[in-house]
Design a protein around this motif. Structure first.
Motif, PDB file in Angstrom:
ATOM      1  N   THR A  36       0.855  -1.189   0.000  1.00  0.00           N
ATOM      2  CA  THR A  36       0.000   0.000   0.000  1.00  0.00           C
ATOM      3  C   THR A  36       0.890   1.238   0.000  1.00  0.00           C
ATOM      4  OG1 THR A  36      -0.093   0.074   2.431  1.00  0.00           O
ATOM      5  CG2 THR A  36      -1.834  -1.175   1.299  1.00  0.00           C
ATOM      6  N   CYS A  37       0.307   2.374  -0.383  1.00  0.00           N
ATOM      7  CA  CYS A  37       1.028   3.649  -0.316  1.00  0.00           C
ATOM      8  C   CYS A  37       0.029   4.749   0.002  1.00  0.00           C
ATOM      9  CB  CYS A  37       1.747   3.951  -1.623  1.00  0.00           C
ATOM     10  SG  CYS A  37       2.923   5.325  -1.487  1.00  0.00           S
ATOM     11  N   LEU A  38       0.268   5.449   1.087  1.00  0.00           N
ATOM     12  CA  LEU A  38      -0.650   6.488   1.572  1.00  0.00           C
ATOM     13  C   LEU A  38       0.000   7.859   1.475  1.00  0.00           C
ATOM     14  CD1 LEU A  38      -3.199   7.478   3.116  1.00  0.00           C
ATOM     15  CD2 LEU A  38      -1.972   6.932   5.245  1.00  0.00           C
ATOM     16  N   MET A  89       4.865   5.276  -9.333  1.00  0.00           N
ATOM     17  CA  MET A  89       4.805   5.318 -10.793  1.00  0.00           C
ATOM     18  C   MET A  89       4.210   4.019 -11.352  1.00  0.00           C
ATOM     19  SD  MET A  89       5.749   8.223 -11.944  1.00  0.00           S
ATOM     20  CE  MET A  89       5.998   7.773 -13.667  1.00  0.00           C
ATOM     21  N   ASP A  90       4.670   2.892 -10.828  1.00  0.00           N
ATOM     22  CA  ASP A  90       4.124   1.609 -11.290  1.00  0.00           C
ATOM     23  C   ASP A  90       2.630   1.507 -11.001  1.00  0.00           C
ATOM     24  OD1 ASP A  90       6.607   0.888 -12.180  1.00  0.00           O
ATOM     25  OD2 ASP A  90       7.110  -0.288 -10.381  1.00  0.00           O
ATOM     26  N   ALA A  91       2.270   1.940  -9.796  1.00  0.00           N
ATOM     27  CA  ALA A  91       0.853   1.907  -9.435  1.00  0.00           C
ATOM     28  C   ALA A  91       0.050   2.838 -10.339  1.00  0.00           C
ATOM     29  CB  ALA A  91       0.665   2.307  -7.968  1.00  0.00           C
ATOM     30  N   ASN A  92       0.624   4.020 -10.645  1.00  0.00           N
ATOM     31  CA  ASN A  92      -0.061   4.967 -11.518  1.00  0.00           C
ATOM     32  C   ASN A  92      -0.236   4.392 -12.923  1.00  0.00           C
ATOM     33  OD1 ASN A  92      -1.088   7.771 -12.056  1.00  0.00           O
ATOM     34  ND2 ASN A  92       0.626   7.742 -13.499  1.00  0.00           N
ATOM     35  N   ILE A  93       0.830   3.706 -13.412  1.00  0.00           N
ATOM     36  CA  ILE A  93       0.745   3.081 -14.736  1.00  0.00           C
ATOM     37  C   ILE A  93      -0.321   1.989 -14.742  1.00  0.00           C
ATOM     38  CG2 ILE A  93       1.980   1.649 -16.393  1.00  0.00           C
ATOM     39  CD1 ILE A  93       4.529   3.189 -15.619  1.00  0.00           C
ATOM     40  N   ARG A  94      -0.318   1.164 -13.696  1.00  0.00           N
ATOM     41  CA  ARG A  94      -1.321   0.098 -13.624  1.00  0.00           C
ATOM     42  C   ARG A  94      -2.730   0.690 -13.560  1.00  0.00           C
ATOM     43  NH1 ARG A  94       2.382  -2.017  -9.869  1.00  0.00           N
ATOM     44  NH2 ARG A  94       1.042  -1.337  -8.155  1.00  0.00           N
ATOM     45  N   LEU A  95      -2.884   1.741 -12.771  1.00  0.00           N
ATOM     46  CA  LEU A  95      -4.197   2.370 -12.672  1.00  0.00           C
ATOM     47  C   LEU A  95      -4.605   3.015 -13.991  1.00  0.00           C
ATOM     48  CD1 LEU A  95      -4.008   4.012  -9.124  1.00  0.00           C
ATOM     49  CD2 LEU A  95      -5.348   2.016  -9.794  1.00  0.00           C
ATOM     50  N   SER A  96      -3.626   3.644 -14.672  1.00  0.00           N
ATOM     51  CA  SER A  96      -3.932   4.259 -15.973  1.00  0.00           C
ATOM     52  C   SER A  96      -4.354   3.200 -16.976  1.00  0.00           C
ATOM     53  CB  SER A  96      -2.709   5.029 -16.489  1.00  0.00           C
ATOM     54  OG  SER A  96      -2.365   6.084 -15.612  1.00  0.00           O
ATOM     55  N   GLU A  97      -3.610   2.082 -16.999  1.00  0.00           N
ATOM     56  CA  GLU A  97      -3.984   0.999 -17.903  1.00  0.00           C
ATOM     57  C   GLU A  97      -5.356   0.432 -17.541  1.00  0.00           C
ATOM     58  OE1 GLU A  97      -0.799  -1.733 -17.503  1.00  0.00           O
ATOM     59  OE2 GLU A  97       0.560  -0.633 -18.846  1.00  0.00           O
TER      60      GLU A  97
END
Length: 260
Positions: free
Chosen positions: A7-9, A134-142
């Motif tokens: 997780t990341c808060l 960044m990885d989480a953002n990419i996964r969320l964007s995809e």
């Protein structure tokens, strides 16, 4: 097997002296079934907290909780900011920080605290957090792109289904109208046929009654004529005086038998 969750808060902290001044920190959590690890950065400095199995078990015993429940609550509050909870990240001496958050349990307000030590490599710790974000953002964007495309496909399919439904509804109405028209035509034809048969039966009934009435009338007239012209059964006989006199046949027959 010990499962791993991440997780990341993003946490905004309000200073007690100036409530308008807010510091932002990022807390990356790596959660296991019996222990967890935290990496924290404010963009310049970084801190880490490695909660071992023994430490987690000790804290859970202090709060009279099983380890799994203690881990679940910590993950809940450090993975997503909870409304009503007060977070703080204060100095604890020697460059360390004390991370704390509050929550209520059975009407009692509790506060959990964990001491975070300075990272031995601020850049590395901060870079790991940024890479994860960044990885989480990419996964969320995809995921957003896939969901959007899926939504568009569903929208197109829904429009096709709606058009097909309207077409089927129109065809159904036309079919029902045609069937109803045919039904009415057949029904009217049957009614006309029934009326024709009824008229024929009525005429046949009248035709049967007419000869019977004529025959009855002829019989009545014949009987009346026979009654008016009925011959007498009396035969003339000669009387002893030489005069002719009609005597009933029965009487005449009686006399014959007597004379005989």
């Amino acid at each position: 097997m010990d499962s791993t969750r991440h997780t990341c808060l993003r946490l905004e902290l309000t200073e007690q002296v100036d409530e308008k001044a807010k510091d932002v920190i990022f807390i990356k959590g790596t959660w296991f079934n019996s222990h967890f690890a935290l990496s924290i950065t404010d963009g310049l400095d970084a801190w880490i907290c490695n909660a071992s199995e023994d430490e987690v078990e000790e804290r859970a015993d202090q709060w009279d909780q099983p380890v799994s429940e203690y881990i679940a609550i910590a993950e809940q509050y450090l993975g997503f900011r909870q409304p009503g909870s007060t977070y703080s990240f204060l100095d604890a001496g020697n460059g360390s920080k004390r991370l704390s958050w509050t929550f209520e349990k059975q009407g009692v307000k509790l506060e959990w605290r964990w001491r975070c030590k300075p990272s031995t490599n601020n850049k590395k710790t901060t870079a790991e957090i940024l890479d994860f974000l960044m990885d989480a953002n990419i996964r969320l964007s995809e995921e957003v792109v896939r969901k959007t495309q899926s939504t568009e496909r569903l929208k197109i399919e829904a429009e096709k289904c709606l058009a097909q439904s309207e077409k089927l509804s129109s065809e159904k109405e036309e079919f029902e109208s045609a069937i109803y028209a045919k039904f009415v035509a057949v029904l009217n034809s049957k009614k006309a046929k029934l009326r024709e048969l009824r008229d024929q039966l009525s005429k046949q009934e009248e035709a049967r009654k007419s000869p019977q009435e004529d025959a009855s009338s002829e019989k009545t007239e014949s009987y009346d004529e026979d009654t008016g012209n009925e011959k007498s059964d009396e035969e003339p006989v000669e009387s002893l005086a030489g005069t002719s006199k009609s005597v009933p046949a029965t009487r005449q027959y009686g006399r014959k038998r007597k004379n005989a």
